[in-house]
Write an enzyme that holds these catalytic residues in place. Structure first.
Site, PDB file in Angstrom:
ATOM      1  N   HIS A   1     -60.040  11.021  39.830  1.00 22.18           N
ATOM      2  CA  HIS A   1     -59.768   9.575  39.884  1.00 22.18           C
ATOM      3  C   HIS A   1     -59.231   9.259  38.494  1.00 22.18           C
ATOM      4  CE1 HIS A   1     -62.503   9.578  43.361  1.00 22.18           C
ATOM      5  NE2 HIS A   1     -63.379  10.204  42.599  1.00 22.18           N
TER       6      HIS A   1
ATOM      7  N   HIS B   1     -59.807  17.458  42.387  1.00 26.79           N
ATOM      8  CA  HIS B   1     -60.394  16.122  42.595  1.00 26.79           C
ATOM      9  C   HIS B   1     -60.347  15.306  41.314  1.00 26.79           C
ATOM     10  CE1 HIS B   1     -62.847  13.217  44.771  1.00 26.79           C
ATOM     11  NE2 HIS B   1     -63.659  13.125  43.729  1.00 26.79           N
TER      12      HIS B   1
ATOM     13  N   HIS C   1     -63.237   7.997  51.968  1.00 28.52           N
ATOM     14  CA  HIS C   1     -64.064   7.968  50.757  1.00 28.52           C
ATOM     15  C   HIS C   1     -65.368   8.729  50.955  1.00 28.52           C
ATOM     16  CE1 HIS C   1     -66.973   6.554  47.809  1.00 28.52           C
ATOM     17  NE2 HIS C   1     -65.927   6.496  47.009  1.00 28.52           N
TER      18      HIS C   1
ATOM     19  N   HIS D   1     -68.154  17.612  46.223  1.00 33.51           N
ATOM     20  CA  HIS D   1     -69.541  17.661  45.719  1.00 33.51           C
ATOM     21  C   HIS D   1     -70.455  18.487  46.639  1.00 33.51           C
ATOM     22  CE1 HIS D   1     -68.292  14.870  42.690  1.00 33.51           C
ATOM     23  NE2 HIS D   1     -68.112  13.892  43.544  1.00 33.51           N
TER      24      HIS D   1
ATOM     25  N   GLU E   1     -73.280  13.574  47.560  1.00 33.29           N
ATOM     26  CA  GLU E   1     -73.305  13.649  46.101  1.00 33.29           C
ATOM     27  C   GLU E   1     -74.650  13.181  45.562  1.00 33.29           C
ATOM     28  OE1 GLU E   1     -70.253  11.304  44.195  1.00 33.29           O
ATOM     29  OE2 GLU E   1     -70.763  12.019  42.192  1.00 33.29           O
TER      30      GLU E   1
ATOM     31  N   ARG F   1     -71.739   3.290  38.534  1.00 34.84           N
ATOM     32  CA  ARG F   1     -70.703   2.813  39.442  1.00 34.84           C
ATOM     33  C   ARG F   1     -70.414   1.332  39.212  1.00 34.84           C
ATOM     34  NH1 ARG F   1     -70.836   2.544  46.016  1.00 34.84           N
ATOM     35  NH2 ARG F   1     -72.115   0.734  45.493  1.00 34.84           N
TER      36      ARG F   1
ATOM     37  N   HIS G   1     -65.725  12.673  49.954  1.00 34.29           N
ATOM     38  CA  HIS G   1     -66.943  12.815  49.131  1.00 34.29           C
ATOM     39  C   HIS G   1     -68.113  12.998  50.081  1.00 34.29           C
ATOM     40  CE1 HIS G   1     -65.162   9.867  45.929  1.00 34.29           C
ATOM     41  NE2 HIS G   1     -65.195  11.066  45.375  1.00 34.29           N
TER      42      HIS G   1
ATOM     43  N   TYR H   1     -58.078   5.392  45.373  1.00 32.78           N
ATOM     44  CA  TYR H   1     -58.578   4.282  46.212  1.00 32.78           C
ATOM     45  C   TYR H   1     -58.333   2.898  45.630  1.00 32.78           C
ATOM     46  CZ  TYR H   1     -62.804   4.938  43.262  1.00 32.78           C
ATOM     47  OH  TYR H   1     -63.690   5.098  42.214  1.00 32.78           O
TER      48      TYR H   1
ATOM     49  N   ASP I   1     -62.630  15.026  38.445  1.00 38.21           N
ATOM     50  CA  ASP I   1     -63.302  13.850  39.000  1.00 38.21           C
ATOM     51  C   ASP I   1     -63.224  12.614  38.104  1.00 38.21           C
ATOM     52  OD1 ASP I   1     -64.805  12.222  40.609  1.00 38.21           O
ATOM     53  OD2 ASP I   1     -66.612  13.425  40.615  1.00 38.21           O
TER      54      ASP I   1
ATOM     55  N   ARG J   1     -70.421   7.075  54.346  1.00 42.38           N
ATOM     56  CA  ARG J   1     -71.025   5.742  54.235  1.00 42.38           C
ATOM     57  C   ARG J   1     -69.960   4.649  54.177  1.00 42.38           C
ATOM     58  NH1 ARG J   1     -71.477   7.348  48.753  1.00 42.38           N
ATOM     59  NH2 ARG J   1     -70.402   5.875  47.397  1.00 42.38           N
TER      60      ARG J   1
HETATM   61 ZN   LIG Z   1     -64.899  11.522  43.202  1.00 40.86          ZN
END
Ligand SMILES: [Zn+2]
Length: 453
Positions: free
Chosen positions: A56, A54, A205, A268, A234, A80, A231, A119, A319, A208
């Site tokens: 990004h 995993h 993703h 996660h 988490e 975030r 995901h 993404y 990650d 949610r």
């Molecule tokens: Zn991630």
């Protein structure tokens, strides 16, 4: 010319004097108890390369830039917001430069294959590039330049929360509906087919961010046997939102609505109750643990001992790439459990060998399954994805067998790996990726221009 290891971890355990010959990226011959032949390259300790399930990769550019408190309580969600500010600036050229740097560091850390949970699809306003897969192609180009194996996981992202009908303005780059997602993956597939051993998987993703019907529909864009990543659980806020929206906890909801099986990777899965732990293990899905990032973001601790006791499968991922270090991911996975349970050697069991061996083998098997690659290891016919530990390293002196892996996992100061082969090609020599200087200067250029905008 062959490769000779004084000792190596084969699928059936440690063997001494292992001599390999490679052909077409794979191991064509393997002899145990063999003296080196003239002209062989000689190494000390051979290990199978580790999958990184995993990543990004663009987040590598913000490593160390989010370690100060904001005005209110600092959390995953304030992190975030910072991450989105970076995400919304990155151009295709910059993405390729950053990803290449992350991949160089992964190979140097002993990760030979990465699952890129990707993404960042469109331009900052959400407008499509001429080639819908432009950003995916940059990830693919970075993998080709650095030689790392790639499982590309284009991510479906459709809304900002369970009750939302759309994404936020700062999430426009991520948005696809199932139709554009199918076109994007098809375009990426063409480029990916040029890369040896590459895999195209599916990713949603999170529950949610993706309505369940859309998840079912979009999943058809990739092959039936392809890996499926999501995901999940988490953060406790996500658990609470899921309960409010569906009456169920996220993992409970996923398992009740989808046929979750060994193709799935639940990334996660931090906040799970006992029945969810048992149910994930029974499904044969892999849990994708990212201990450095989970610690950095204050996510929480996955109940790994409970999960391992019921035969659950797990692997590790870097990650956010705040620090790329395979041995440290394994170490922190075990240490989180030790700190929580006030016990030692928590994830080993009497039949799985020492703790270092257990962690390495479990993450190798689980990570391979999660990325859709065969866990062949050092065996005839296996892909030559190999790691060698440094000759005469002080912390490996006098060790043999599992104690070598225990020293690697628990005592490594990020200097034990000396050589890494991926698909039969030597990509890391004397601890350094062969293109480190060139990739590093591209990364520096990208970072300078990103930080001044
Ligand atoms: Zn991630």
């Amino acid at each position: 010319m062959g490769i000779h290891f004084k000792t190596a971890l084969l699928p059936d355990g440690w063997k001494n004097d292992v001599r390999l010959e490679l052909d077409g990226g794979r191991i064509s011959t393997l002899s145990e108890g063999a003296a080196p032949s003239p002209g062989d390259e000689r190494f000390e300790v051979g290990l199978p390369g580790m999958p990184n399930l995993h990543s990004h990769s663009f987040q590598r550019a913000m490593a160390g830039l989010a370690e100060y408190p904001g005005k209110g309580p600092d959390s995953f969600w304030t992190w975030r917001d910072l991450m989105y500010r970076l995400a919304n600036k990155v151009t295709p050229d910059e993405l390729e430069a950053i990803a290449a740097q992350a991949f160089v560091e992964m190979l140097e850390a002993g990760f030979t294959h990465v699952g890129e949970f990707h993404y960042l699809h469109h331009d900052a306003g959400g407008r499509h590039f001429g080639d819908l897969a432009e950003m995916s192609n940059r990830i693919i180009a970075a993998a080709e330049r650095t030689g790392i194996g790639l499982t590309l996981l284009p991510v479906l992202y459709m809304r900002s929360g369970f009750d939302a009908l759309d994404v936020r303005d700062d999430q426009r780059r991520f948005f696809n509906d199932p139709d554009s997602y199918a076109r994007l993956t098809e375009a990426a597939r063409t480029h990916l087919s040029q890369v040896p051993g590459a895999v195209l998987g599916f990713a949603a993703h999170s529950l949610r961010a993706v309505p369940e019907d859309a998840l079912r529909q979009a999943r058809g864009a990739v092959d039936a046997e392809a890996p499926i990543h999501i995901h999940i659980a988490e953060q406790t806020a996500e658990v609470n939102d899921c309960i409010a929206a569906t009456g169920q906890r996220p993992v409970e909801r996923l398992l009740s609505e989808f046929e979750v099986d060994s193709r799935w990777c639940l990334v996660h899965a931090t906040h799970v109750d006992r029945s969810e732990v048992d149910a994930i293990a029974a499904s044969r899905a892999c849990v994708g643990l990212c201990p450095i990032t989970e610690a950095n973001l204050g996510d929480g601790i996955f109940p790994a001992r409970q999960f391992a006791e019921v035969g659950g499968r797990y692997g590790v991922g870097s990650d956010s790439n705040v620090r790329i270090d395979m041995s440290e991911e394994l170490r922190l996975l075990e240490y989180g459990q030790r700190l929580q349970l006030q016990a030692r050697n928590v994830l080993s069991s009497s039949d799985s060998g020492s703790t270092g061996r257990t962690l390495y083998s479990a993450a190798f098997q689980g990570g391979s399954a999660a990325l859709g690659i065969e866990p062949e290891g050092i065996a005839v016919g296996g892909r030559a994805d190999l790691v060698s530990l440094r000759l005469n390293h002080l912390d490996l002196d006098g060790r043999q067998g599992d104690a070598l892996l225990d020293s690697f996992v628990f005592a490594n100061k990020a200097d034990m790996i000396d050589t890494v082969w991926r698909n039969g090609r030597k990509r890391v020599a004397d601890g350094r990726h062969v293109s480190r200087a060139e990739v590093g200067s591209g990364y520096r250029g990208a970072l300078a221009s990103l930080l001044e905008r």
